[in-house]
Design a protein around this motif. Structure first.
Motif, PDB file in Angstrom:
ATOM      1  N   ASP A 181      29.715 -15.344  -9.970  1.00  9.72           N
ATOM      2  CA  ASP A 181      30.549 -16.388 -10.618  1.00  9.72           C
ATOM      3  C   ASP A 181      30.657 -16.149 -12.266  1.00  9.72           C
ATOM      4  O   ASP A 181      29.397 -16.122 -12.758  1.00  9.72           O
ATOM      5  N   PRO A 182      31.686 -16.303 -12.719  1.00 10.81           N
ATOM      6  CA  PRO A 182      31.977 -16.378 -14.157  1.00 10.81           C
ATOM      7  C   PRO A 182      31.354 -17.798 -14.654  1.00 10.81           C
ATOM      8  O   PRO A 182      32.260 -18.747 -14.263  1.00 10.81           O
ATOM      9  N   VAL A 183      30.450 -17.971 -15.609  1.00  8.46           N
ATOM     10  CA  VAL A 183      29.897 -19.403 -15.838  1.00  8.46           C
ATOM     11  C   VAL A 183      29.810 -19.311 -17.522  1.00  8.46           C
ATOM     12  O   VAL A 183      29.800 -18.283 -18.207  1.00  8.46           O
ATOM     13  N   ILE A 184      29.831 -20.559 -17.904  1.00  8.09           N
ATOM     14  CA  ILE A 184      29.570 -20.759 -19.252  1.00  8.09           C
ATOM     15  C   ILE A 184      28.419 -21.888 -19.395  1.00  8.09           C
ATOM     16  O   ILE A 184      28.266 -22.651 -18.457  1.00  8.09           O
ATOM     17  N   VAL A 185      27.244 -21.248 -20.048  1.00 13.84           N
ATOM     18  CA  VAL A 185      25.924 -21.915 -20.047  1.00 13.84           C
ATOM     19  C   VAL A 185      25.615 -22.447 -21.454  1.00 13.84           C
ATOM     20  O   VAL A 185      25.820 -21.730 -22.564  1.00 13.84           O
ATOM     21  N   GLN A 186      25.348 -23.826 -21.699  1.00  8.25           N
ATOM     22  CA  GLN A 186      24.979 -24.245 -22.898  1.00  8.25           C
ATOM     23  C   GLN A 186      23.700 -24.930 -22.925  1.00  8.25           C
ATOM     24  O   GLN A 186      23.348 -25.430 -21.759  1.00  8.25           O
ATOM     25  N   GLY A 187      22.615 -24.674 -23.726  1.00 11.58           N
ATOM     26  CA  GLY A 187      21.447 -24.908 -23.911  1.00 11.58           C
ATOM     27  C   GLY A 187      20.524 -24.372 -24.954  1.00 11.58           C
ATOM     28  O   GLY A 187      20.872 -23.923 -25.970  1.00 11.58           O
ATOM     29  N   ARG A 188      19.413 -24.794 -24.599  1.00 12.38           N
ATOM     30  CA  ARG A 188      18.389 -24.340 -25.904  1.00 12.38           C
ATOM     31  C   ARG A 188      17.640 -22.895 -25.489  1.00 12.38           C
ATOM     32  O   ARG A 188      17.354 -22.749 -24.442  1.00 12.38           O
ATOM     33  N   LEU A 189      17.794 -22.074 -26.530  1.00  9.31           N
ATOM     34  CA  LEU A 189      17.530 -20.740 -26.396  1.00  9.31           C
ATOM     35  C   LEU A 189      15.868 -20.637 -26.809  1.00  9.31           C
ATOM     36  O   LEU A 189      15.442 -21.328 -27.785  1.00  9.31           O
TER      37      LEU A 189
END
Length: 162
Positions: free
Chosen positions: A73-81
């Motif tokens: 699945d193509p996804v976009i993930v936003q978060g803390r590295l």
């Protein structure tokens, strides 16, 4: 406060692993992010290096991610590295994790059907909608005008709230 926030666009590389922990639900999966560039000599798009991140989701995001995501699945993930270095058995290794705040399908590469969870915070199960789907097709032998007249006669009266 001084955290490194990232937004990564890629593909789900492993099936999400879901766990019920004492602190609440948790899920993790691997995300493959491949750079693409225009090769002027060949006049084509070319894949560059692929980076892999372990994406961690907690609470309701974990439940929804486990129910919604599949390999590829193509996804976009936003978060803390979070970059960690460790030494095991004499070898040094580095891992890059993303503690996800938001995860979604990349609609530039396909379509998705959103289903809101119910009031208890549970995710709707695929294939069993919470309300029955209305009939959109016109029955054989009826015109669209006949159907519109019938539907307007079947509409319940709504009492005004004052």
């Amino acid at each position: 406060m001084n955290e490194t926030m990232v937004c990564a666009v890629g593909n789900v590389a492993t099936q999400p692993v879901y766990r019920e922990l004492a602190a609440g639900p948790s899920a993790r999966f691997r995300l493959a992010v491949t750079a693409r560039y225009w090769d002027r000599e060949k006049n084509v798009w070319t894949d560059g290096h692929t980076n892999f991140f372990t994406v961690w989701a907690n609470r309701q995001l974990a439940t929804n991610a486990a129910a919604s995501l599949g390999v590829g699945d193509p996804v976009i993930v936003q978060g803390r590295l979070k970059v960690r270095t460790d030494v095991r058995e004499g070898q040094s290794w580095t891992s890059a994790d993303i503690d996800a705040v938001a995860i979604g399908h990349d609609l530039a590469r396909g379509t998705s059907a959103f289903r809101r969870g119910n009031a208890k915070g549970e995710t709707a199960v695929a294939g069993s909608p919470q309300q029955p789907e209305p009939v959109w097709e016109t029955p054989a032998g009826e015109s669209a005008d006949d159907t519109a007249d019938t539907e307007s006669q079947q509409q319940p009266e709504v009492a005004a709230v004052t």
